[in-house]
Design a protein around this motif. Structure first.
Motif, PDB file in Angstrom:
ATOM      1  N   CYS B  50       0.838  -1.187   0.000  1.00 40.84           N
ATOM      2  CA  CYS B  50       0.000   0.000   0.000  1.00 40.84           C
ATOM      3  C   CYS B  50       0.878   1.243   0.000  1.00 40.84           C
ATOM      4  O   CYS B  50       2.044   1.193   0.391  1.00 40.84           O
ATOM      5  N   VAL B  51       0.303   2.335  -0.485  1.00 38.19           N
ATOM      6  CA  VAL B  51       0.993   3.618  -0.506  1.00 38.19           C
ATOM      7  C   VAL B  51       0.282   4.544   0.476  1.00 38.19           C
ATOM      8  O   VAL B  51      -0.928   4.745   0.387  1.00 38.19           O
ATOM      9  N   ASP B 126       8.041  -5.053   4.908  1.00 42.97           N
ATOM     10  CA  ASP B 126       9.148  -4.590   4.063  1.00 42.97           C
ATOM     11  C   ASP B 126       9.037  -3.079   3.893  1.00 42.97           C
ATOM     12  O   ASP B 126       7.967  -2.560   3.569  1.00 42.97           O
ATOM     13  N   ARG B 128      11.587  -1.317   2.077  1.00 41.38           N
ATOM     14  CA  ARG B 128      12.608  -0.886   1.114  1.00 41.38           C
ATOM     15  C   ARG B 128      12.126   0.194   0.160  1.00 41.38           C
ATOM     16  O   ARG B 128      12.912   0.967  -0.360  1.00 41.38           O
ATOM     17  N   LEU B 129      10.818   0.208  -0.118  1.00 40.49           N
ATOM     18  CA  LEU B 129      10.310   1.217  -1.060  1.00 40.49           C
ATOM     19  C   LEU B 129       9.594   2.368  -0.351  1.00 40.49           C
ATOM     20  O   LEU B 129       8.889   3.153  -0.982  1.00 40.49           O
ATOM     21  N   LYS B 132      11.406   6.055  -1.142  1.00 42.29           N
ATOM     22  CA  LYS B 132      11.227   6.576  -2.495  1.00 42.29           C
ATOM     23  C   LYS B 132       9.764   6.730  -2.909  1.00 42.29           C
ATOM     24  O   LYS B 132       9.400   7.664  -3.608  1.00 42.29           O
ATOM     25  N   TYR B 133       8.920   5.760  -2.487  1.00 35.76           N
ATOM     26  CA  TYR B 133       7.542   5.742  -3.006  1.00 35.76           C
ATOM     27  C   TYR B 133       6.457   5.773  -1.917  1.00 35.76           C
ATOM     28  O   TYR B 133       5.270   5.650  -2.251  1.00 35.76           O
ATOM     29  N   LEU B 135       5.782   3.371  -0.165  1.00 36.01           N
ATOM     30  CA  LEU B 135       5.164   2.067  -0.397  1.00 36.01           C
ATOM     31  C   LEU B 135       5.591   1.076   0.686  1.00 36.01           C
ATOM     32  O   LEU B 135       6.770   0.771   0.835  1.00 36.01           O
TER      33      LEU B 135
END
Lengths: 177, 177
Positions: B50-51, B126, B128-129, B132-133, B135
């Motif tokens: 999800c964002v 997680d 990791r994103l 940047k996003y 996410l």
């Protein structure tokens, strides 16, 4: 027939969660799969995350070529969507087998799908979660809609061939984009 | 009233792309936001991506505590969903303000939402994103549904307060899970 859609409007197509088709092209052959595991990540430039099973033929193509098209089918294509989902590009040319028409894209090698009401040309933008989750982040480079398909109803997969079709539209006063 | 849902069935709730609520708890305060940018990542144990916008109050809570609940509202809650989406937990207690009832979860600190027909207790798996996003990858630890809400219709956001409501269900012969 395809008309360009501003990239700022792409999220309105994917945010509601429709079943989509994903086309790839690898070693001179195009392929198409059905996909429901996707989401928007950014409005503009539009970023989309999706999960493509590494058990399928599309995974290797997407990883190698870093290009795909997301095509959105309306309700009338539901039988073909299921046929696409039930078969493998290893065995057959799914476009021919199920009467889907590949149309050249402008920015990528994988084809648009003529019968779909929207087509999004994409390149892979991030692969950090591919090895662990088969999760790709895509950037939409170009978006097309078919103006002859008015108010298309999309389908939403609930598992095992059960799809819920778009029903009524409601509008509530909202500040949310 | 909440009945446990087997984790193997969680994907059937999120794959169709409904608008959901996401609750967090941070420094003794619970908060809730509206969210449409989510997707399934794995069947079982269920993983969900999800964002969560870093402009909102929920982002810091989710990043710091690594816990949340995804609650799925049916059509009747659409007005509250929009109110939740149009306001910030910085300013108000959204549960009180909009008549949503927080219910203690079993495995995480953020509350379930009593009025929603499904609630998924999640931990962050997680990050990791995230930088940047925005996410997050979540793992669903526990899932609940309200058996008194029969055949709930979900809502799907098309932008600017326009929602498409679940319509008819069709079933096609499919090998797809």
């Amino acid at each position: 027939m395809m008309k360009e859609l501003p990239l700022s409007k792409v999220y309105q197509l994917l945010e509601p969660g429709p079943v989509v088709l994903l086309t790839t092209a690898h070693k001179g052959r195009a392929n198409v799969m059905a996909m429901s595991w996707h989401m928007m990540v950014e409005f503009e430039p539009p970023l989309v995350a999706c999960v493509v099973s590494n058990a399928g033929h599309s995974f290797a193509a997407l990883r190698a070529t870093r290009e795909c098209v997301i095509a959105i089918p309306a309700l009338g294509l539901a039988p073909q969507v299921v046929q696409v989902g039930n078969s493998s590009g290893r065995d057959i040319n799914k476009f021919q087998a199920f009467g889907l028409t590949p149309v050249p894209a402008l920015r990528v090698t994988p084809p648009l799908v003529a019968e779909c009401f929207a087509n999004l040309e994409c390149k892979v933008a991030d692969t950090r979660l591919v090895n662990k989750y088969n999760l790709f982040v895509l950037e939409v480079l170009k978006a097309w809609t078919d103006p002859t398909q008015k108010s298309p109803k999309t389908i939403h997969h609930h598992g095992y061939g059960r799809f819920v079709v778009d029903g009524e539209t409601i509008t509530l006063k909202s500040k949310m984009r």
